[in-house]
Design a protein around this motif. Structure first.
Motif, mmCIF file in Angstrom:
data_model
loop_
_atom_site.group_PDB
_atom_site.id
_atom_site.type_symbol
_atom_site.label_atom_id
_atom_site.label_comp_id
_atom_site.label_asym_id
_atom_site.label_seq_id
_atom_site.Cartn_x
_atom_site.Cartn_y
_atom_site.Cartn_z
ATOM 1 N N LYS A 97 122.989 78.772 17.367
ATOM 2 C CA LYS A 97 122.421 80.093 17.590
ATOM 3 C C LYS A 97 122.994 80.695 18.872
ATOM 4 C CE LYS A 97 119.501 79.605 14.123
ATOM 5 N NZ LYS A 97 119.581 80.406 12.889
ATOM 6 N N THR A 98 123.089 82.032 18.885
ATOM 7 C CA THR A 98 123.582 82.705 20.088
ATOM 8 C C THR A 98 122.449 83.100 21.025
ATOM 9 O OG1 THR A 98 123.497 84.876 19.002
ATOM 10 C CG2 THR A 98 125.564 83.635 18.842
ATOM 11 N N GLY A 99 121.220 82.909 20.588
ATOM 12 C CA GLY A 99 120.085 83.255 21.434
ATOM 13 C C GLY A 99 118.783 82.897 20.759
ATOM 14 N N ARG A 100 117.708 82.971 21.539
ATOM 15 C CA ARG A 100 116.374 82.646 21.038
ATOM 16 C C ARG A 100 115.406 83.681 21.595
ATOM 17 N NH1 ARG A 100 112.065 79.436 22.992
ATOM 18 N NH2 ARG A 100 110.903 78.317 21.348
ATOM 19 N N VAL A 101 114.581 84.242 20.706
ATOM 20 C CA VAL A 101 113.616 85.273 21.093
ATOM 21 C C VAL A 101 112.235 84.847 20.618
ATOM 22 C CG1 VAL A 101 112.912 87.684 20.810
ATOM 23 C CG2 VAL A 101 115.342 87.104 20.992
ATOM 24 N N VAL A 102 111.270 84.846 21.543
ATOM 25 C CA VAL A 102 109.890 84.508 21.190
ATOM 26 C C VAL A 102 109.113 85.816 21.047
ATOM 27 C CG1 VAL A 102 107.823 83.236 21.832
ATOM 28 C CG2 VAL A 102 110.078 82.356 22.473
ATOM 29 N N LEU A 103 108.628 86.062 19.836
ATOM 30 C CA LEU A 103 107.883 87.282 19.522
ATOM 31 C C LEU A 103 106.412 86.940 19.393
ATOM 32 C CD1 LEU A 103 107.787 90.295 18.591
ATOM 33 C CD2 LEU A 103 108.127 89.440 16.255
ATOM 34 N N GLU A 137 93.915 88.116 24.512
ATOM 35 C CA GLU A 137 93.949 87.503 25.837
ATOM 36 C C GLU A 137 95.099 86.511 25.960
ATOM 37 O OE1 GLU A 137 90.132 85.845 26.591
ATOM 38 O OE2 GLU A 137 89.225 87.774 27.111
ATOM 39 N N ARG A 138 95.315 85.731 24.913
ATOM 40 C CA ARG A 138 96.393 84.736 24.967
ATOM 41 C C ARG A 138 97.764 85.412 24.952
ATOM 42 N NH1 ARG A 138 99.614 82.209 26.283
ATOM 43 N NH2 ARG A 138 100.319 80.105 25.770
ATOM 44 N N VAL A 139 97.888 86.513 24.206
ATOM 45 C CA VAL A 139 99.162 87.241 24.195
ATOM 46 C C VAL A 139 99.440 87.827 25.581
ATOM 47 C CG1 VAL A 139 100.354 89.275 23.271
ATOM 48 C CG2 VAL A 139 99.173 87.714 21.722
ATOM 49 N N LEU A 140 98.413 88.365 26.219
ATOM 50 C CA LEU A 140 98.599 88.918 27.563
ATOM 51 C C LEU A 140 99.012 87.821 28.546
ATOM 52 C CD1 LEU A 140 95.641 91.445 27.913
ATOM 53 C CD2 LEU A 140 98.025 91.907 27.357
ATOM 54 N N GLU A 141 98.409 86.646 28.397
ATOM 55 C CA GLU A 141 98.792 85.523 29.249
ATOM 56 C C GLU A 141 100.255 85.150 29.013
ATOM 57 O OE1 GLU A 141 97.666 80.802 29.916
ATOM 58 O OE2 GLU A 141 96.288 82.106 28.825
ATOM 59 N N ARG A 145 103.119 85.244 31.914
ATOM 60 C CA ARG A 145 103.888 84.052 32.280
ATOM 61 C C ARG A 145 105.313 84.087 31.736
ATOM 62 N NH1 ARG A 145 99.833 79.034 31.186
ATOM 63 N NH2 ARG A 145 101.749 77.912 31.682
ATOM 64 N N GLN A 146 105.654 85.189 31.066
ATOM 65 C CA GLN A 146 106.991 85.379 30.493
ATOM 66 C C GLN A 146 107.332 84.291 29.477
ATOM 67 O OE1 GLN A 146 109.998 86.293 33.472
ATOM 68 N NE2 GLN A 146 108.562 87.540 34.644
ATOM 69 N N GLU A 147 106.296 83.790 28.792
ATOM 70 C CA GLU A 147 106.517 82.889 27.666
ATOM 71 C C GLU A 147 106.977 83.679 26.444
ATOM 72 O OE1 GLU A 147 102.717 81.183 27.118
ATOM 73 O OE2 GLU A 147 102.933 79.668 28.683
ATOM 74 N N LEU A 148 106.605 84.962 26.391
ATOM 75 C CA LEU A 148 106.947 85.836 25.271
ATOM 76 C C LEU A 148 108.011 86.832 25.718
ATOM 77 C CD1 LEU A 148 103.341 86.662 23.977
ATOM 78 C CD2 LEU A 148 104.865 84.826 23.217
ATOM 79 N N ASP A 149 109.039 87.001 24.893
ATOM 80 C CA ASP A 149 110.053 88.017 25.188
ATOM 81 C C ASP A 149 109.576 89.390 24.750
ATOM 82 O OD1 ASP A 149 112.265 86.228 26.106
ATOM 83 O OD2 ASP A 149 112.017 85.415 24.094
ATOM 84 N N ARG A 280 107.228 94.496 26.104
ATOM 85 C CA ARG A 280 107.912 93.405 26.781
ATOM 86 C C ARG A 280 107.551 93.458 28.251
ATOM 87 N NH1 ARG A 280 112.248 94.758 29.890
ATOM 88 N NH2 ARG A 280 112.849 92.572 29.911
ATOM 89 N N PRO A 281 107.494 92.299 28.938
ATOM 90 C CA PRO A 281 107.163 92.311 30.366
ATOM 91 C C PRO A 281 108.287 92.956 31.175
ATOM 92 C CG PRO A 281 107.708 90.086 29.624
ATOM 93 C CD PRO A 281 107.658 90.940 28.404
ATOM 94 N N ARG A 282 107.935 93.961 31.962
ATOM 95 C CA ARG A 282 108.945 94.695 32.730
ATOM 96 C C ARG A 282 109.674 93.796 33.724
ATOM 97 N NH1 ARG A 282 109.274 100.160 33.378
ATOM 98 N NH2 ARG A 282 107.164 100.439 32.574
ATOM 99 N N ALA A 283 108.971 92.783 34.242
ATOM 100 C CA ALA A 283 109.575 91.923 35.268
ATOM 101 C C ALA A 283 110.590 90.944 34.691
ATOM 102 C CB ALA A 283 108.480 91.157 36.007
ATOM 103 N N ALA A 284 110.568 90.720 33.384
ATOM 104 C CA ALA A 284 111.463 89.725 32.781
ATOM 105 C C ALA A 284 112.829 90.336 32.511
ATOM 106 C CB ALA A 284 110.868 89.198 31.480
ATOM 107 N N PRO A 285 113.909 89.592 32.754
ATOM 108 C CA PRO A 285 115.241 90.101 32.407
ATOM 109 C C PRO A 285 115.360 90.255 30.896
ATOM 110 C CG PRO A 285 115.351 87.777 33.025
ATOM 111 C CD PRO A 285 113.957 88.233 33.333
#
Length: 307
Positions: A97-103, A137-141, A145-149, A280-285
């Protein structure tokens, strides 16, 4: 921090284990170590950071983190998240794979998110797309924590700071068994509505918050009977069994409404139409893989949403 190079994951894990278990003995058992070994790890970490990380509980029944200890535990969580993400990314790369995205997707999104992910994998097979469904709540967490892209949700959060795009309409309404007397009326008055039990999602659910605001606007200070359940499926089954009316995202009940197993209650101001958002979290690249998946989802213009 006096000697950051001396800080270790073992030290941070020992501290987190004490916080979870409430004592050195409990932490030692969970880690497979002796209490003196756990104590030594935490003393070494306190020496590295130059602050006390644990304090005796007021009831003297164990230890709890100091404010500085909580900060260290959160830093440890973030490090663990980064390492897990690295391992997953490397595994995806090893599979070609060329990348991995957590939705991420809030619970209501499970009625269309799997089909969306299947389409994305078909269109972009070189990118691994992982779906994680949970409550708001879990999605916001996960975003914090930038677990989700990326995440699909309704009401945008106050924190963390996000970038958002509108995906399409998200209607909410009251549904009940077809034989429920209020489903026979062309228009239901507020008095009739407030006399009936209403089946609701749990606290922390976005649907619950929207329902509470709607009912409060009708009740004008009067009480109403709520029956709380923890999942959309349980709520639909309870409504079909005649336990009461249910306030739900209509996207969760499209099949039952089409089949006549549930019916709409034509109450004032319903359906309430909100919007689905891709955030998407603004702080995450923004990785190239995430950018491609995001662009592909937006190009669909919400055609994956239930109609």
């Amino acid at each position: 921090m006096s000697r950051p190079e001396a800080l270790t994951l073992r030290q941070l894990r020992s501290l987190a284990a004490v916080a979870r278990g409430g004592s050195l003995a409990a932490a030692a058992e969970s880690l497979g170590l002796t209490p003196p070994a756990v104590h030594a790890q935490i003393r070494a970490l306190e020496g590295v950071l130059g602050v006390a990380l644990l304090q005796r509980r007021a009831d003297s029944a164990g230890s709890s983190p100091t404010p500085e200890g909580e900060m260290a535990i959160e830093a440890g969580r973030r490090i663990e998240d980064i390492l897990r993400r690295l391992a997953a990314d490397l595994a995806a790369q090893a599979q070609g794979k060329t990348g991995r995205v957590v939705l991420g997707a809030v619970s209501t999104g499970k009625y269309f998110a799997p089909r969306l992910v299947a389409r994305l994998r078909e269109i972009l097979p070189e990118i691994e797309v992982v779906l994680r469904e949970s409550n708001r709540e879990r999605v916001l967490e996960g975003l914090e924590r930038q677990e989700l892209d990326l995440a699909i949700m309704g009401r945008p959060p106050r924190a963390p700071e996000i970038e958002e795009d509108i995906l399409g309409p998200h209607p909410h309404g009251l549904i009940a068994a077809p034989e429920h007397p209020l489903t026979k009326l062309k228009e239901v008055g507020a008095e009739d509505l407030l006399r009936e039990p209403i089946i609701s999602r749990e606290q922390g659910s976005g649907t619950r918050l929207l329902m509470a605001r709607y009912l409060d606007s009708l009740a004008d200070g009067r009480g109403f009977e709520l029956i709380e359940m923890g999942s959309n499926e349980s709520i639909k089954q309870a409504a079909m069994a005649g336990l009461g009316m249910a306030f739900l995202s209509l996207h969760t009940a499209m099949e039952e409404l089409r089949q006549g197993r549930l019916a709409l209650v034509r109450a004032p101001g319903l359906p309430l139409v909100r919007q689905w958002r891709l955030v998407r979290p603004r702080a995450a690249p923004l990785s190239p893989a995430t950018a491609r998946i995001r662009a592909e989802i937006l190009a669909m213009k919400g055609d994956f949403l239930p109609k």
